[in-house]
Design a protein around this motif. Structure first.
Motif, PDB file in Angstrom:
ATOM      1  N   TYR A  84       1.778  40.756  47.726  1.00 22.21           N
ATOM      2  CA  TYR A  84       3.185  40.846  48.121  1.00 22.21           C
ATOM      3  C   TYR A  84       3.997  39.856  47.307  1.00 22.21           C
ATOM      4  CZ  TYR A  84       7.333  41.166  51.034  1.00 22.21           C
ATOM      5  OH  TYR A  84       8.612  41.380  51.483  1.00 22.21           O
ATOM      6  N   CYS A  85       4.997  40.357  46.595  1.00 18.74           N
ATOM      7  CA  CYS A  85       5.880  39.513  45.792  1.00 18.74           C
ATOM      8  C   CYS A  85       7.130  39.203  46.608  1.00 18.74           C
ATOM      9  CB  CYS A  85       6.258  40.207  44.483  1.00 18.74           C
ATOM     10  SG  CYS A  85       7.439  39.257  43.488  1.00 18.74           S
ATOM     11  N   GLY A  86       7.369  37.910  46.865  1.00 17.72           N
ATOM     12  CA  GLY A  86       8.534  37.518  47.648  1.00 17.72           C
ATOM     13  C   GLY A  86       9.842  37.782  46.938  1.00 17.72           C
ATOM     14  N   MET A  87       9.831  37.789  45.622  1.00 16.70           N
ATOM     15  CA  MET A  87      11.059  38.054  44.867  1.00 16.70           C
ATOM     16  C   MET A  87      11.435  39.530  44.942  1.00 16.70           C
ATOM     17  SD  MET A  87      11.978  35.106  43.659  1.00 16.70           S
ATOM     18  CE  MET A  87      13.086  35.454  42.286  1.00 16.70           C
ATOM     19  N   CYS A  88      10.442  40.392  44.787  1.00 19.10           N
ATOM     20  CA  CYS A  88      10.699  41.839  44.861  1.00 19.10           C
ATOM     21  C   CYS A  88      10.760  42.334  46.301  1.00 19.10           C
ATOM     22  CB  CYS A  88       9.597  42.621  44.141  1.00 19.10           C
ATOM     23  SG  CYS A  88       9.402  42.212  42.414  1.00 19.10           S
ATOM     24  N   GLN A  89      10.141  41.583  47.213  1.00 21.55           N
ATOM     25  CA  GLN A  89       9.997  41.967  48.617  1.00 21.55           C
ATOM     26  C   GLN A  89       9.289  43.314  48.743  1.00 21.55           C
ATOM     27  OE1 GLN A  89      13.777  41.680  50.639  1.00 21.55           O
ATOM     28  NE2 GLN A  89      13.818  39.446  50.484  1.00 21.55           N
ATOM     29  N   ARG A  90       8.199  43.423  48.027  1.00 22.15           N
ATOM     30  CA  ARG A  90       7.376  44.625  48.091  1.00 22.15           C
ATOM     31  C   ARG A  90       5.978  44.274  47.596  1.00 22.15           C
ATOM     32  NH1 ARG A  90       6.667  47.261  43.064  1.00 22.15           N
ATOM     33  NH2 ARG A  90       7.873  46.318  41.378  1.00 22.15           N
ATOM     34  N   TYR A  91       5.026  45.167  47.897  1.00 17.38           N
ATOM     35  CA  TYR A  91       3.662  44.995  47.413  1.00 17.38           C
ATOM     36  C   TYR A  91       3.559  45.497  45.975  1.00 17.38           C
ATOM     37  CZ  TYR A  91       1.948  43.751  52.039  1.00 17.38           C
ATOM     38  OH  TYR A  91       1.720  43.112  53.223  1.00 17.38           O
ATOM     39  N   VAL A  92       2.854  44.732  45.163  1.00 12.53           N
ATOM     40  CA  VAL A  92       2.717  45.034  43.746  1.00 12.53           C
ATOM     41  C   VAL A  92       1.248  45.328  43.460  1.00 12.53           C
ATOM     42  CG1 VAL A  92       3.010  44.181  41.404  1.00 12.53           C
ATOM     43  CG2 VAL A  92       4.649  43.534  43.169  1.00 12.53           C
ATOM     44  N   HIS A  93       0.968  46.443  42.780  1.00 12.73           N
ATOM     45  CA  HIS A  93      -0.399  46.762  42.365  1.00 12.73           C
ATOM     46  C   HIS A  93      -0.800  45.841  41.227  1.00 12.73           C
ATOM     47  CE1 HIS A  93      -0.063  51.189  43.899  1.00 12.73           C
ATOM     48  NE2 HIS A  93       0.178  50.290  44.813  1.00 12.73           N
ATOM     49  N   ILE A  94      -1.931  45.172  41.372  1.00 12.93           N
ATOM     50  CA  ILE A  94      -2.444  44.335  40.290  1.00 12.93           C
ATOM     51  C   ILE A  94      -3.755  44.929  39.795  1.00 12.93           C
ATOM     52  CG2 ILE A  94      -1.312  42.243  41.108  1.00 12.93           C
ATOM     53  CD1 ILE A  94      -3.886  41.357  42.370  1.00 12.93           C
ATOM     54  N   PRO A  95      -4.178  44.596  38.573  1.00 15.14           N
ATOM     55  CA  PRO A  95      -5.403  45.192  38.022  1.00 15.14           C
ATOM     56  C   PRO A  95      -6.621  44.913  38.891  1.00 15.14           C
ATOM     57  CG  PRO A  95      -4.133  44.108  36.304  1.00 15.14           C
ATOM     58  CD  PRO A  95      -3.483  43.745  37.600  1.00 15.14           C
ATOM     59  N   TYR A  96      -7.589  45.837  38.806  1.00 16.76           N
ATOM     60  CA  TYR A  96      -8.837  45.686  39.567  1.00 16.76           C
ATOM     61  C   TYR A  96      -9.745  44.675  38.876  1.00 16.76           C
ATOM     62  CZ  TYR A  96      -7.340  50.246  41.373  1.00 16.76           C
ATOM     63  OH  TYR A  96      -6.637  51.270  41.911  1.00 16.76           O
ATOM     64  N   CYS A  97      -9.420  43.432  38.950  1.00 23.40           N
ATOM     65  CA  CYS A  97     -10.259  42.423  38.326  1.00 23.40           C
ATOM     66  C   CYS A  97     -10.089  41.118  39.093  1.00 23.40           C
ATOM     67  CB  CYS A  97      -9.899  42.236  36.845  1.00 23.40           C
ATOM     68  SG  CYS A  97      -8.172  41.855  36.543  1.00 23.40           S
ATOM     69  N   ASN A  98     -10.814  40.106  38.690  1.00 20.72           N
ATOM     70  CA  ASN A  98     -10.698  38.807  39.315  1.00 20.72           C
ATOM     71  C   ASN A  98      -9.268  38.291  39.162  1.00 20.72           C
ATOM     72  OD1 ASN A  98     -10.899  35.787  39.534  1.00 20.72           O
ATOM     73  ND2 ASN A  98     -13.027  36.334  39.963  1.00 20.72           N
ATOM     74  N   LEU A  99      -8.769  37.614  40.186  1.00 17.15           N
ATOM     75  CA  LEU A  99      -7.386  37.125  40.130  1.00 17.15           C
ATOM     76  C   LEU A  99      -7.171  36.170  38.965  1.00 17.15           C
ATOM     77  CD1 LEU A  99      -6.641  36.578  43.916  1.00 17.15           C
ATOM     78  CD2 LEU A  99      -5.690  38.328  42.429  1.00 17.15           C
ATOM     79  N   ASP A 100      -8.206  35.427  38.589  1.00 23.36           N
ATOM     80  CA  ASP A 100      -8.077  34.520  37.448  1.00 23.36           C
ATOM     81  C   ASP A 100      -7.945  35.275  36.134  1.00 23.36           C
ATOM     82  OD1 ASP A 100      -8.076  31.935  38.595  1.00 23.36           O
ATOM     83  OD2 ASP A 100     -10.211  32.140  39.032  1.00 23.36           O
ATOM     84  N   ASP A 101      -8.252  36.561  36.153  1.00 22.92           N
ATOM     85  CA  ASP A 101      -8.132  37.360  34.936  1.00 22.92           C
ATOM     86  C   ASP A 101      -6.735  37.924  34.738  1.00 22.92           C
ATOM     87  OD1 ASP A 101     -10.742  36.946  34.195  1.00 22.92           O
ATOM     88  OD2 ASP A 101     -11.497  38.710  35.247  1.00 22.92           O
ATOM     89  N   LEU A 102      -5.819  37.665  35.679  1.00 16.08           N
ATOM     90  CA  LEU A 102      -4.438  38.084  35.456  1.00 16.08           C
ATOM     91  C   LEU A 102      -3.900  37.393  34.202  1.00 16.08           C
ATOM     92  CD1 LEU A 102      -2.864  38.013  39.043  1.00 16.08           C
ATOM     93  CD2 LEU A 102      -3.322  40.015  37.638  1.00 16.08           C
ATOM     94  N   PRO A 103      -3.008  38.054  33.463  1.00 17.72           N
ATOM     95  CA  PRO A 103      -2.500  37.446  32.227  1.00 17.72           C
ATOM     96  C   PRO A 103      -1.869  36.074  32.484  1.00 17.72           C
ATOM     97  CG  PRO A 103      -1.870  39.758  32.361  1.00 17.72           C
ATOM     98  CD  PRO A 103      -2.479  39.412  33.677  1.00 17.72           C
ATOM     99  N   THR A 104      -2.235  35.111  31.656  1.00 14.76           N
ATOM    100  CA  THR A 104      -1.669  33.764  31.708  1.00 14.76           C
ATOM    101  C   THR A 104      -0.673  33.609  30.569  1.00 14.76           C
ATOM    102  OG1 THR A 104      -3.734  32.880  32.613  1.00 14.76           O
ATOM    103  CG2 THR A 104      -2.190  31.301  31.666  1.00 14.76           C
ATOM    104  N   VAL A 105       0.553  33.190  30.903  1.00 13.85           N
ATOM    105  CA  VAL A 105       1.589  32.996  29.873  1.00 13.85           C
ATOM    106  C   VAL A 105       1.363  31.610  29.272  1.00 13.85           C
ATOM    107  CG1 VAL A 105       4.052  33.120  29.365  1.00 13.85           C
ATOM    108  CG2 VAL A 105       3.111  34.418  31.281  1.00 13.85           C
ATOM    109  N   PHE A 106       0.466  31.566  28.302  1.00 12.48           N
ATOM    110  CA  PHE A 106       0.003  30.290  27.762  1.00 12.48           C
ATOM    111  C   PHE A 106       1.115  29.534  27.039  1.00 12.48           C
ATOM    112  CE2 PHE A 106      -1.910  27.959  24.148  1.00 12.48           C
ATOM    113  CZ  PHE A 106      -2.588  26.991  24.870  1.00 12.48           C
ATOM    114  N   LYS A 107       2.066  30.242  26.460  1.00 19.04           N
ATOM    115  CA  LYS A 107       3.116  29.578  25.684  1.00 19.04           C
ATOM    116  C   LYS A 107       3.934  28.618  26.535  1.00 19.04           C
ATOM    117  CE  LYS A 107       3.645  33.113  22.127  1.00 19.04           C
ATOM    118  NZ  LYS A 107       4.559  34.099  21.480  1.00 19.04           N
ATOM    119  N   LEU A 108       3.990  28.867  27.850  1.00 17.50           N
ATOM    120  CA  LEU A 108       4.777  27.995  28.724  1.00 17.50           C
ATOM    121  C   LEU A 108       4.115  26.643  28.945  1.00 17.50           C
ATOM    122  CD1 LEU A 108       6.042  30.521  31.428  1.00 17.50           C
ATOM    123  CD2 LEU A 108       7.158  29.781  29.332  1.00 17.50           C
ATOM    124  N   ILE A 109       2.831  26.548  28.699  1.00 18.39           N
ATOM    125  CA  ILE A 109       2.128  25.271  28.900  1.00 18.39           C
ATOM    126  C   ILE A 109       1.452  24.812  27.614  1.00 18.39           C
ATOM    127  CG2 ILE A 109       1.736  25.677  31.363  1.00 18.39           C
ATOM    128  CD1 ILE A 109      -1.154  26.496  30.592  1.00 18.39           C
TER     129      ILE A 109
END
Length: 672
Positions: free
Chosen positions: A58-83
Motif C-alpha cells: 500500500y502506497c500512502g502517496m497514491c492511497q492504493r495498493y501497488v503491484h510489485i515484482p514477484y521477488c524478494n523485497l530487497d530486489d526492488l530497484p535501488t536508485v543508487f545515484k541518490l546515495i
C-alpha cells in the motif's frame, strides 16, 4: 548532501536517503527507504493484508495498493545515484582495512570491501547484502544481474542463467520490470534515445523532401503554367469564333488539379500499422494493414517497403501494452527460444498495404517495418505464435440452436454439456453424440438444465445434472440412461429445492452436493440416505452461489464455493464446518480480488483452483488460497470454465454451441 539528494526524500518518513536507508523505487514511481518498506509490510501482514505470493504494497502517496515484482523485497530497484556520494565515502569495517566500501550487510549492519565481503559470504551464506552499484550484482560471479527466472522468482547474472537455470522460463530483467514500472520517468535514458531517433527520422524525411522534391515541384509548376495558358487560349479562341460552347469545364479543372499535385514519395512519419490481434495461430495466418497518408504515387513494394521478423524471448503476459520504454531493445535481440513466422505483402488499395503473417513455430516474434529504409513510428510490433485452441462444436440435429450452460468431461475424455435451449444433455467423444432428456417433468426430462458434473462412485462413473425449473438433480450413466432423481420442489426443508444451479459429487461420502441459488444454501443428497442442508447463512454469512466444486483428500472433503454477492472464493470443510475465504470487491484490480466471479475450475492433479470473474480474467490459486497467477486470454467474454483432468486441458464456454480447448502450455504462456 548535493542538490540531487536534497530533492528526494522517503514518501513515508519524509527523510533523505542514505546507508542503510537505501532508496527503493516502487512501480508508482514513489521512493521509499528500505526501513519504511519493511515496516509497511509488517503492518500489512499483521492486518492479514499482505501475502508474499501476491506481492502488493500500500502506497500512502497514491492511497492504493501497488503491484510489485514477484521477488524478494530487497530486489526492488535501488536508485543508487541518490546515495552515490555517501557510498564513495565509506570504508570497510574490518580492522586495519582502509579499502573503499563495496557493500552493506543487512544482518550485521556493517560495510565490507569486496575481498572481505567474499570471506563473509563463505561463513554467512544466508546474509543479505546491498552492493554499492547501479543494478543488481551477482556476488558469486562478480557481474551484473540481467535476467529474471520466472520459475524460481530470482534475478540472475548471465553465468547463473547458463549454469543453473537453463531449463527454466527466463526473460530479461528489464523486460520483467516493464510489466510493473510503466511510468514515463522510468528508464529516462531510453526515452531520450527514442526521442533522438524520432528527431533523426524527422530530419531525414525533411531533407529528402526538400532536396528531392523542390526541383520536381518547380518543374511541374512550370509545365502546368504553360498548359494553363494553352488551354485558356484555346477556349478563348473557340468563344471568339462562336463555333463551340465552353464545355467540359469540370474535366478541365480536374486535369489541372492533377497537374498541380505534387508526386511525393511515401513518408515514414505518415505511415502506421493497424492490427486487431497480436496472436498468430500456429500454421495459421493473420492480416496486418499498413496505411500511408498523403500518398499520390504508386507504391513499389520491393524497394519502398522492407520487413523483418525475428524471434525474441517470451515477454511476460500482459507486457505488450508496456513496450514503449523497451521495445527497440527487444526487437534488436534475436533469441533462440523465440517463435518463427513468415510474411508476405500485397497492395489492397491506394495508400494501403496488407501484410500476411504466418506462424511457423510457437513463441514470440517481432515485426519491424521500414519505409524508404526508415522505421515507421508504430514499429516494432510483438506477436505471439500460439497453438490454435481446438474448437469443439456441440450442435446436433436439434430443433433449436445449442446453448451450453455447463460442461464437464468423463474419464474416457468424452464431453458432457447441458443444453438449456433444447432441454437435454449431450455426451460425445468428437464423433458420436448421445442425447439424454427432452422437455418435460418426468424422470430423465428437463425444463431448464443448468449445472452438470461427473464422478466415479463405487467404481461406476455417474453424471449429475441440475434442473432449475423442475427443482431437482438427476443422475445418469455415461451413455445417457437415467439412474435416479434427487430432490423436489418445496419450502426450505431437507431435500427440497427451489432453484438448483451448480452441483458437485463426493466420492468419499457418496453424496451429491447441490447449490440452491434461491434459498442460498447447499444441500447434500447421499446416494443412499437422507438429504441434509450442509451450508447456509449461519455457516458463512450472507452469500450468493455462482458456482460449486469439490476438493477431496483421504482425510477431508472441502466444498469450493464461488460467492458472487461478496465477490469471494470460499473453501468450506464439510467435516468440521470451518472455512477459508479469498477475495473481496474493493479495489478489484488487485491480485486475489474479484469483480463478480462467475465460474471456477479445479486441477486436482496439481492442486490448483481457477476463478473466472466478470472482467474476463482467470486467476489461479493453490489449495491454500495463495495467488499463483492471472490468465488473461484475449477472446470474447467467457461464460464458463472447466478443467478436464482426463484431457489435461481447460475448456472455455462462451454461451454458444461450441467449446474451446486450451492447453496447459497456453495457460502458462498467458499467466502473469
Amino acid at each position: 548532501m548535493n542538490k540531487r539528494e536534497e530533492k528526494f526524500v522517503c514518501c513515508i518518513c519524509n527523510v533523505g536517503f542514505g546507508i542503510p536507508e537505501f532508496p527503493k523505487l516502487l512501480p508508482c514511481m514513489h521512493m521509499i527507504c528500505r526501513d519504511c518498506l519493511f515496516q509497511v509490510i509488517i503492518a500489512q501482514t499483521s492486518r492479514q493484508e499482505y501475502v508474499d505470493k501476491e506481492s502488493e504494497i500500500y502506497c500512502g502517496m497514491c492511497q492504493r495498493y501497488v503491484h510489485i515484482p514477484y521477488c524478494n523485497l530487497d530486489d526492488l530497484p535501488t536508485v543508487f545515484k541518490l546515495i552515490q556520494n555517501k557510498a564513495e565515502q565509506t570504508i570497510c569495517c574490518e580492522e586495519g582495512c582502509c579499502t573503499k566500501g563495496f557493500s552493506y550487510c543487512y544482518e550485521c549492519n556493517v560495510i565490507y570491501c569486496e575481498s572481505h565481503l567474499e570471506q563473509h559470504i563463505k561463513t554467512n551464506p544466508t546474509h543479505k547484502f546491498e552492493v554499492f552499484n547501479e543494478g543488481k550484482y551477482c556476488l558469486k560471479h562478480h557481474s551484473i544481474k540481467t535476467y529474471y527466472c520466472c520459475t524460481c522468482n530470482e534475478i540472475l547474472c548471465p553465468e547463473c542463467y547458463v549454469l543453473d537455470h537453463s531449463g527454466d522460463v527466463v526473460c530479461k530483467y528489464l523486460n520483467y520490470l516493464s510489466k510493473f514500472y510503466t511510468h514515463d520517468r522510468f528508464n529516462i535514458s531510453k526515452r531520450v534515445y527514442n526521442l533522438s531517433q524520432t528527431v533523426r527520422r524527422a530530419t531525414e524525411i525533411y531533407d529528402s523532401f526538400y532536396f528531392n522534391q523542390q526541383p520536381m515541384t518547380d518543374a511541374q509548376l512550370a509545365i502546368s503554367s504553360t498548359q494553363i495558358e494553352q488551354l485558356i487560349s484555346q477556349k478563348i479562341n473557340e468563344l471568339k469564333k462562336g463555333g463551340k460552347l465552353l464545355t467540359g469545364v469540370s474535366k478541365m479543372v480536374n486535369e489541372l488539379a492533377n497537374e498541380f499535385r505534387i508526386q511525393s514519395p511515401i513518408c515514414p512519419s505518415f505511415s502506421t500499422i493497424k492490427t486487431t490481434t497480436n496472436l498468430i495461430p500456429l500454421k495459421g495466418t493473420i492480416d496486418v494493414d499498413l496505411y500511408f497518408y498523403d500518398v499520390y504515387e504508386k507504391l513499389t513494394l520491393t524497394s519502398d517497403i522492407a520487413l523483418t521478423l525475428v524471434p525474441i524471448s517470451h515477454i511476460l503476459p500482459g507486457c505488450t501494452d508496456y513496450l514503449e520504454e523497451i521495445n527497440h531493445d527487444l526487437a534488436d535481440e534475436i533469441s533462440g527460444d523465440g517463435g518463427e513466422a513468415s510474411a508476405s505483402i500485397k497492395e489492397v488499395g491506394k495508400g494501403r498495404i496488407r501484410i500476411t503473417i504466418k506462424g511457423e513455430s510457437i513463441g514470440d516474434v517481432c515485426l519491424r517495418v521500414y519505409v524508404h529504409k526508415v522505421e515507421i513510428r508504430t514499429s516494432p510490433l510483438i506477436f505471439h505464435v500460439i497453438e490454435v485452441p481446438k474448437k469443439v462444436c456441440c450442435s446436433n440435429k436439434d430443433r433449436n440452436v445449442c446453448c451450453i450452460s455447463s460442461m464437464c468431461t468423463l474419464q474416457s475424455g468424452a464431453y458432457v454439456i447441458s443444453d438449456r435451449n433444447n432441454h437435454n444433455i449431450k455426451i460425445f467423444d468428437g464423433n458420436n453424440i448421445a442425447v439424454a432428456g427432452g422437455f418435460g417433468k418426468n424422470n430423465g426430462q428437463f425444463k431448464l438444465p443448468t449445472g452438470v458434473t461427473s464422478c466415479v462412485v463405487d467404481g461406476k462413473e455417474i453424471i449429475a445434472v441440475t434442473d432449475m425449473l423442475n427443482c431437482n438433480v438427476q443422475l445418469f450413466n455415461t451413455v445417457g440412461n437415467h439412474i435416479k432423481t434427487l430432490g423436489r420442489s418445496g419450502p426450505l426443508l431437507n431435500g427440497c429445492l427451489l432453484k438448483p444451479t451448480a452441483v458437485a459429487i463426493s466420492n468419499n461420502k457418496q453424496t451429491v452436493y447441490v447449490a440452491d441459488s434461491k434459498y442460498n444454501i447447499i444441500q447434500g443428497f447421499p446416494i443412499n440416505g437422507q438429504p441434509k442442508i450442509i451450508v447456509q447463512k449461519k455457516n458463512i454469512g450472507e452469500f450468493q452461489i455462482a458456482d460449486l466444486d469439490i476438493i477431496e483428500t483421504e482425510s477431508k472433503t472441502v466444498l469450493v464455493i464461488l460467492d458472487s454477492l461478496n465477490h469471494r472464493l470460499v473453501l468450506f470443510n464439510v467435516d468440521d464446518e470451518t472455512y477459508k475465504v479469498k477475495g473481496r470487491y474493493d479495489d478489484c484490480d488487485r491480485r486475489g480480488h474479484f469483480s463478480f466471479p462467475r465460474s471456477l475450475a479445479i486441477d486436482h492433479t496439481k492442486n490448483y483452483i481457477y476463478v473466472l470473474d466478470g472482467q474476463n480474467r482467470i486467476q489461479q490459486f493453490n489449495y491454500e488460497l495463495f495467488f499463483m497467477g492471472m490468465y488473461e486470454y484475449p477472446s470474447e467474454p467467457i461464460n464458463k470454465i472447466y478443467y478436464s483432468s482426463s484431457l489435461n486441458k481447460m475448456l472455455l464456454c462462451y454461451g454458444t454451441d461450441y467449446l474451446h480447448e486450451i492447453s496447459l502450455d497456453t495457460i502458462t504462456f498467458y499467466m502473469n
